[in-house]
Design a protein around this motif. Structure first.
Motif, PDB file in Angstrom:
ATOM      1  N   PHE A 150       0.842  -1.190   0.000  1.00 59.54           N
ATOM      2  CA  PHE A 150       0.000   0.000   0.000  1.00 59.54           C
ATOM      3  C   PHE A 150       0.880   1.244   0.000  1.00 59.54           C
ATOM      4  N   VAL A 151       0.437   2.279  -0.725  1.00 65.67           N
ATOM      5  CA  VAL A 151       1.165   3.544  -0.721  1.00 65.67           C
ATOM      6  C   VAL A 151       0.161   4.676  -0.943  1.00 65.67           C
ATOM      7  N   ALA A 152       0.396   5.781  -0.263  1.00 60.36           N
ATOM      8  CA  ALA A 152      -0.460   6.960  -0.424  1.00 60.36           C
ATOM      9  C   ALA A 152      -0.046   7.731  -1.670  1.00 60.36           C
ATOM     10  N   ALA A 153      -1.028   8.310  -2.341  1.00 64.57           N
ATOM     11  CA  ALA A 153      -0.737   9.201  -3.462  1.00 64.57           C
ATOM     12  C   ALA A 153       0.058  10.392  -2.924  1.00 64.57           C
ATOM     13  N   ILE A 164      -5.278   6.078  -1.262  1.00 65.95           N
ATOM     14  CA  ILE A 164      -4.302   5.022  -1.020  1.00 65.95           C
ATOM     15  C   ILE A 164      -4.394   4.025  -2.168  1.00 65.95           C
ATOM     16  N   TYR A 165      -3.257   3.685  -2.751  1.00 58.53           N
ATOM     17  CA  TYR A 165      -3.196   2.659  -3.794  1.00 58.53           C
ATOM     18  C   TYR A 165      -2.736   1.348  -3.159  1.00 58.53           C
ATOM     19  N   ARG A 166      -3.125   0.234  -3.780  1.00 56.93           N
ATOM     20  CA  ARG A 166      -2.637  -1.072  -3.359  1.00 56.93           C
ATOM     21  C   ARG A 166      -2.281  -1.879  -4.592  1.00 56.93           C
ATOM     22  N   VAL A 167      -1.270  -2.732  -4.455  1.00 54.27           N
ATOM     23  CA  VAL A 167      -0.886  -3.628  -5.543  1.00 54.27           C
ATOM     24  C   VAL A 167      -0.730  -5.029  -4.973  1.00 54.27           C
ATOM     25  N   ASP A 168      -1.198  -6.000  -5.712  1.00 55.11           N
ATOM     26  CA  ASP A 168      -0.966  -7.397  -5.377  1.00 55.11           C
ATOM     27  C   ASP A 168       0.471  -7.701  -5.785  1.00 55.11           C
ATOM     28  N   ARG A 169       1.307  -8.081  -4.843  1.00 60.21           N
ATOM     29  CA  ARG A 169       2.743  -8.261  -5.117  1.00 60.21           C
ATOM     30  C   ARG A 169       3.034  -9.327  -6.149  1.00 60.21           C
ATOM     31  N   LEU A 170       2.180 -10.335  -6.252  1.00 63.37           N
ATOM     32  CA  LEU A 170       2.418 -11.422  -7.198  1.00 63.37           C
ATOM     33  C   LEU A 170       1.859 -11.116  -8.585  1.00 63.37           C
ATOM     34  N   THR A 171       0.635 -10.580  -8.652  1.00 65.69           N
ATOM     35  CA  THR A 171      -0.037 -10.386  -9.944  1.00 65.69           C
ATOM     36  C   THR A 171       0.113  -8.987 -10.521  1.00 65.69           C
ATOM     37  N   GLY A 172       0.450  -7.999  -9.697  1.00 64.74           N
ATOM     38  CA  GLY A 172       0.573  -6.627 -10.177  1.00 64.74           C
ATOM     39  C   GLY A 172      -0.739  -5.888 -10.325  1.00 64.74           C
ATOM     40  N   VAL A 186      -3.642  -3.468  -9.580  1.00 62.09           N
ATOM     41  CA  VAL A 186      -3.655  -2.241  -8.793  1.00 62.09           C
ATOM     42  C   VAL A 186      -5.092  -1.754  -8.593  1.00 62.09           C
ATOM     43  N   GLY A 187      -5.383  -1.314  -7.383  1.00 60.90           N
ATOM     44  CA  GLY A 187      -6.659  -0.687  -7.047  1.00 60.90           C
ATOM     45  C   GLY A 187      -6.381   0.498  -6.142  1.00 60.90           C
ATOM     46  N   ALA A 188      -7.408   1.267  -5.819  1.00 55.53           N
ATOM     47  CA  ALA A 188      -7.227   2.425  -4.947  1.00 55.53           C
ATOM     48  C   ALA A 188      -8.522   2.702  -4.189  1.00 55.53           C
ATOM     49  N   CYS A 189      -8.387   3.326  -3.036  1.00 52.55           N
ATOM     50  CA  CYS A 189      -9.545   3.767  -2.253  1.00 52.55           C
ATOM     51  C   CYS A 189      -9.236   5.141  -1.686  1.00 52.55           C
ATOM     52  N   GLN A 190     -10.292   5.883  -1.402  1.00 55.48           N
ATOM     53  CA  GLN A 190     -10.151   7.182  -0.759  1.00 55.48           C
ATOM     54  C   GLN A 190     -11.393   7.484   0.043  1.00 55.48           C
ATOM     55  N   TYR A 191     -11.263   8.448   0.912  1.00 56.14           N
ATOM     56  CA  TYR A 191     -12.371   8.882   1.749  1.00 56.14           C
ATOM     57  C   TYR A 191     -13.230   9.862   0.969  1.00 56.14           C
ATOM     58  N   GLY A 192     -14.526   9.748   1.129  1.00 54.12           N
ATOM     59  CA  GLY A 192     -15.445  10.682   0.491  1.00 54.12           C
ATOM     60  C   GLY A 192     -16.517  11.104   1.477  1.00 54.12           C
ATOM     61  N   VAL A 193     -17.224  12.168   1.165  1.00 58.45           N
ATOM     62  CA  VAL A 193     -18.303  12.660   2.015  1.00 58.45           C
ATOM     63  C   VAL A 193     -19.589  12.665   1.203  1.00 58.45           C
ATOM     64  N   LYS A 194     -20.638  12.064   1.766  1.00 56.55           N
ATOM     65  CA  LYS A 194     -21.954  12.047   1.123  1.00 56.55           C
ATOM     66  C   LYS A 194     -22.646  13.385   1.325  1.00 56.55           C
ATOM     67  N   GLU A 195     -23.755  13.573   0.625  1.00 59.90           N
ATOM     68  CA  GLU A 195     -24.523  14.820   0.755  1.00 59.90           C
ATOM     69  C   GLU A 195     -25.009  15.047   2.179  1.00 59.90           C
ATOM     70  N   ASP A 196     -25.276  13.970   2.931  1.00 56.79           N
ATOM     71  CA  ASP A 196     -25.746  14.125   4.316  1.00 56.79           C
ATOM     72  C   ASP A 196     -24.588  14.276   5.308  1.00 56.79           C
ATOM     73  N   GLU A 218       1.172  15.382  -7.571  1.00 58.70           N
ATOM     74  CA  GLU A 218       0.976  14.198  -8.403  1.00 58.70           C
ATOM     75  C   GLU A 218       0.014  13.228  -7.728  1.00 58.70           C
ATOM     76  N   SER A 219      -1.013  12.804  -8.449  1.00 60.07           N
ATOM     77  CA  SER A 219      -1.974  11.859  -7.872  1.00 60.07           C
ATOM     78  C   SER A 219      -1.714  10.425  -8.300  1.00 60.07           C
ATOM     79  N   SER A 220      -0.739  10.205  -9.157  1.00 58.15           N
ATOM     80  CA  SER A 220      -0.453   8.853  -9.637  1.00 58.15           C
ATOM     81  C   SER A 220       0.732   8.247  -8.885  1.00 58.15           C
ATOM     82  N   VAL A 221       0.886   6.928  -9.053  1.00 60.69           N
ATOM     83  CA  VAL A 221       2.007   6.200  -8.460  1.00 60.69           C
ATOM     84  C   VAL A 221       2.634   5.319  -9.531  1.00 60.69           C
ATOM     85  N   PHE A 222       3.827   4.835  -9.264  1.00 60.01           N
ATOM     86  CA  PHE A 222       4.507   3.926 -10.167  1.00 60.01           C
ATOM     87  C   PHE A 222       4.319   2.487  -9.688  1.00 60.01           C
ATOM     88  N   ARG A 223       3.927   1.600 -10.611  1.00 62.68           N
ATOM     89  CA  ARG A 223       3.932   0.157 -10.328  1.00 62.68           C
ATOM     90  C   ARG A 223       5.254  -0.365 -10.884  1.00 62.68           C
TER      91      ARG A 223
END
Length: 117
Positions: free
Chosen positions: A24-27, A35-43, A45-55, A87-92
């Protein structure tokens, strides 16, 4: 007894290899909570971040692997964030071959450039 102990030891050492191992690594962008994540074996990549709903309640927004971010040839992958604070991207990086891709969120998925050296 000896045989069952040997089998148990073999299963214990083989167990972790069967499970997913992620890095895992932060942008690097200072005003982005992604936060990005990579599967060490398969490569993959996915990412998640915090968001705020209308409520005004919080939600975890996750972005699945899209074009180029899916499974690659088996290897030893990691993620590296640059020190560029806008920069919002990361290197795999595939650590055995030295190939690299740039991965970033585009619309609702993570995409990565073709690997290069």
């Amino acid at each position: 007894m000896k045989r069952s102990l040997g089998l148990a030891a073999l299963l214990l050492t083989a167990g972790p290899a069967l499970g997913a191992d992620y890095v895992f690594v932060a942008a690097p962008q200072k005003d982005l909570n992604r936060i990005y994540r990579v599967d060490r074996l398969t490569g993959e990549v996915g990412a998640c971040q915090y968001g705020v709903k209308e409520d005004n309640t919080g939600v975890t927004l996750c972005f699945p692997a899209g074009e180029g971010a899916g499974k690659q040839e088996p290897g030893d992958y990691t993620l590296i964030a640059s020190s560029h604070e806008r920069e919002s991207s990361v290197f795999r990086v595939e650590q055995r071959t030295g190939t690299m891709s740039v991965c970033y969120v585009w619309k609702d998925q993570v995409i990565c450039t073709p690997p290069g050296r």
